[in-house]
Write a protein that holds these residues in place. Structure first.
Motif, PDB file in Angstrom:
ATOM      1  N   PRO A  98       0.814  -1.217   0.000  1.00  0.00           N
ATOM      2  CA  PRO A  98       0.000   0.000   0.000  1.00  0.00           C
ATOM      3  C   PRO A  98       0.848   1.268   0.000  1.00  0.00           C
ATOM      4  O   PRO A  98       2.010   1.261   0.419  1.00  0.00           O
ATOM      5  N   VAL A  99       0.243   2.344  -0.470  1.00  0.00           N
ATOM      6  CA  VAL A  99       0.875   3.661  -0.440  1.00  0.00           C
ATOM      7  C   VAL A  99       0.057   4.537   0.509  1.00  0.00           C
ATOM      8  O   VAL A  99      -1.150   4.710   0.326  1.00  0.00           O
ATOM      9  N   ALA A 100       0.713   5.087   1.507  1.00  0.00           N
ATOM     10  CA  ALA A 100       0.030   5.876   2.533  1.00  0.00           C
ATOM     11  C   ALA A 100       0.100   7.365   2.216  1.00  0.00           C
ATOM     12  O   ALA A 100       1.014   7.829   1.531  1.00  0.00           O
ATOM     13  N   PHE A 101      -0.884   8.098   2.712  1.00  0.00           N
ATOM     14  CA  PHE A 101      -0.834   9.557   2.700  1.00  0.00           C
ATOM     15  C   PHE A 101      -1.435  10.061   4.002  1.00  0.00           C
ATOM     16  O   PHE A 101      -2.299   9.421   4.591  1.00  0.00           O
ATOM     17  N   SER A 102      -0.946  11.212   4.457  1.00  0.00           N
ATOM     18  CA  SER A 102      -1.358  11.744   5.751  1.00  0.00           C
ATOM     19  C   SER A 102      -2.683  12.481   5.658  1.00  0.00           C
ATOM     20  O   SER A 102      -3.001  13.106   4.647  1.00  0.00           O
ATOM     21  N   CYS A 103      -3.429  12.430   6.762  1.00  0.00           N
ATOM     22  CA  CYS A 103      -4.747  13.061   6.825  1.00  0.00           C
ATOM     23  C   CYS A 103      -5.006  13.460   8.265  1.00  0.00           C
ATOM     24  O   CYS A 103      -4.759  12.678   9.191  1.00  0.00           O
ATOM     25  N   SER A 104      -5.476  14.669   8.500  1.00  0.00           N
ATOM     26  CA  SER A 104      -5.807  15.074   9.865  1.00  0.00           C
ATOM     27  C   SER A 104      -7.063  14.340  10.322  1.00  0.00           C
ATOM     28  O   SER A 104      -7.896  13.918   9.511  1.00  0.00           O
ATOM     29  N   ALA A 105      -7.221  14.206  11.633  1.00  0.00           N
ATOM     30  CA  ALA A 105      -8.397  13.527  12.172  1.00  0.00           C
ATOM     31  C   ALA A 105      -9.677  14.256  11.803  1.00  0.00           C
ATOM     32  O   ALA A 105     -10.702  13.638  11.519  1.00  0.00           O
ATOM     33  N   ALA A 106      -9.631  15.588  11.792  1.00  0.00           N
ATOM     34  CA  ALA A 106     -10.829  16.369  11.479  1.00  0.00           C
ATOM     35  C   ALA A 106     -11.292  16.123  10.048  1.00  0.00           C
ATOM     36  O   ALA A 106     -12.483  15.968   9.779  1.00  0.00           O
ATOM     37  N   ILE A 107     -10.356  16.079   9.103  1.00  0.00           N
ATOM     38  CA  ILE A 107     -10.718  15.823   7.705  1.00  0.00           C
ATOM     39  C   ILE A 107     -11.186  14.383   7.544  1.00  0.00           C
ATOM     40  O   ILE A 107     -12.165  14.098   6.843  1.00  0.00           O
ATOM     41  N   PHE A 108     -10.523  13.462   8.214  1.00  0.00           N
ATOM     42  CA  PHE A 108     -10.898  12.054   8.142  1.00  0.00           C
ATOM     43  C   PHE A 108     -12.336  11.835   8.625  1.00  0.00           C
ATOM     44  O   PHE A 108     -13.080  11.027   8.066  1.00  0.00           O
ATOM     45  N   ALA A 109     -12.736  12.573   9.657  1.00  0.00           N
ATOM     46  CA  ALA A 109     -14.075  12.417  10.220  1.00  0.00           C
ATOM     47  C   ALA A 109     -15.151  13.135   9.410  1.00  0.00           C
ATOM     48  O   ALA A 109     -16.347  12.947   9.668  1.00  0.00           O
ATOM     49  N   ASP A 110     -14.751  13.965   8.449  1.00  0.00           N
ATOM     50  CA  ASP A 110     -15.711  14.664   7.598  1.00  0.00           C
ATOM     51  C   ASP A 110     -16.490  13.626   6.779  1.00  0.00           C
ATOM     52  O   ASP A 110     -15.913  12.776   6.112  1.00  0.00           O
ATOM     53  N   ALA A 111     -17.810  13.713   6.822  1.00  0.00           N
ATOM     54  CA  ALA A 111     -18.653  12.719   6.147  1.00  0.00           C
ATOM     55  C   ALA A 111     -18.421  12.681   4.646  1.00  0.00           C
ATOM     56  O   ALA A 111     -18.695  11.667   3.992  1.00  0.00           O
ATOM     57  N   GLN A 112     -17.912  13.789   4.069  1.00  0.00           N
ATOM     58  CA  GLN A 112     -17.687  13.847   2.628  1.00  0.00           C
ATOM     59  C   GLN A 112     -16.339  13.277   2.208  1.00  0.00           C
ATOM     60  O   GLN A 112     -16.082  13.106   1.015  1.00  0.00           O
TER      61      GLN A 112
END
Length: 339
Positions: free
Chosen positions: A185-199
């Motif tokens: 797999p190839v990973a990329f970073s994401c903040s928790a707030a963006i990850f929790a965004d329903a969209q």
């Protein structure tokens, strides 16, 4: 609004699927009003004239489209029209949609509400760190990292647009790996707030569908360092991602193995350990990491030790029983991955 030939038609169709009102420059009639115009500075006509026409028709904001490697034109306001940023070509519809979302206020779909800090040029270049097995040293994955010339490598996960930019870079490598039949797999970073965004998942699905790559080739690496979100919010987000076929990793610091218990109940493929929340003697930190690794093993979750920069760090990481490692020990990030 974009004056970029055939690309305008594809982009307009895509944006309409997301609920925007969009059209190519050639189809713009005087009875339609728009918030934003996107103008290609390499257009055969005078792009500044196009901006002036847009301003006269009541447009408030503009984004300039520039070729990769060319100088960005001097940013100016034209007749009250404000240039809020630049985008490097070649464009992809998902990248443009993410850029627009980054400037929207999230309630009425308008653009420019968060452009008070002046023009923004989204990062257009990513490099990759290798992730290695701690037993055998084989490459078991990659991680997309934003690259700033002269400033080294740093994760880019602070904005929605930056996150999609990183995901697109990761997806490009994931596609190459899939064609080479390399199943890592190839990973990329994401903040928790963006990850929790329903969209978030919906737009990630659009991204993978557009690129025609299996979502299983991506690992969404969620940073919890400064997050105040509840475990329930992240649990729901993790379930959405897992249901869509994406893998999810979680990076968090903690001072007791018990504090990890709620997080290991999420739909996770991996947990990353980059250190403890407080300075602990090396022996105590390794003991804590061994406890967390053992807890993850019970849940079937892989563990990755970060910041492995020396032979001593590698020995300590192996001592925890973790599965994988990241760090400068394996060299500098790769400008290009040779398969």
């Amino acid at each position: 609004m974009i004056d970029d030939g055939a690309a305008a038609v594809e982009l307009a169709e895509f944006l309409r699927l997301l609920g925007h009102s969009a059209t190519a420059w050639e189809a713009w009639t005087e009875d339609r009003c728009f918030d934003l115009v996107m103008v290609d500075t390499a257009d055969q006509g005078d792009w500044e004239t196009h901006l002036a026409i847009a301003a006269a028709r009541g447009v408030s904001w503009a984004i300039l489209l520039v070729d990769d490697g060319t100088d960005i034109p001097a940013v100016r306001n034209v007749g009250g029209l404000r240039v809020i940023g630049t985008l490097m070509k070649p464009l992809t519809p998902v990248r443009v949609a993410a850029f627009l979302r980054n400037y929207g206020n999230g309630s009425d779909g308008s653009v420019g509400q968060r452009a008070g800090d002046g023009p923004v040029r989204m990062p257009g270049r990513f490099i990759f760190r290798t992730k290695h097995a701690l037993r055998g040293d084989a490459v078991v994955g990659y991680e997309a990292v934003a690259w700033q010339e002269g400033a080294g490598a740093s994760p880019d996960h602070d904005s929605f647009a930056g996150t999609i930019w990183a995901a697109e870079a990761a997806l490009g490598l994931a596609g190459r790996l899939a064609r080479a039949r390399a199943k890592v797999p190839v990973a990329f970073s994401c903040s928790a707030a963006i990850f929790a965004d329903a969209q978030f998942v919906r737009e990630m699905q659009l991204l993978t569908r557009y690129a025609r790559v299996d979502p299983g080739g991506l690992l969404v690496d969620v940073a919890l360092a400064t997050s105040t979100l509840r475990a329930l919010d992240l649990s729901e987000a993790a379930e959405r991602c897992a249901a869509a076929g994406f893998h999810v990793a979680l990076g968090r610091r903690g001072e007791a193995a018990e504090s990890w218990e709620p997080w290991t109940m999420l739909s996770l493929s991996e947990i990353r350990l980059d250190g403890c929340g407080a300075a602990l003697p090396p022996g105590e930190e390794r003991a804590l990491q061994r406890e967390i690794v053992a807890l993850c093993q019970q849940r079937g979750i892989r563990t990755t030790i970060g910041r492995i920069d020396s032979e001593a760090d590698l020995r300590d990481a192996r001592d925890t029983g973790a599965d994988q490692g990241l760090g400068a020990y394996w060299g500098a990030p790769l400008r290009d991955v040779i398969l």
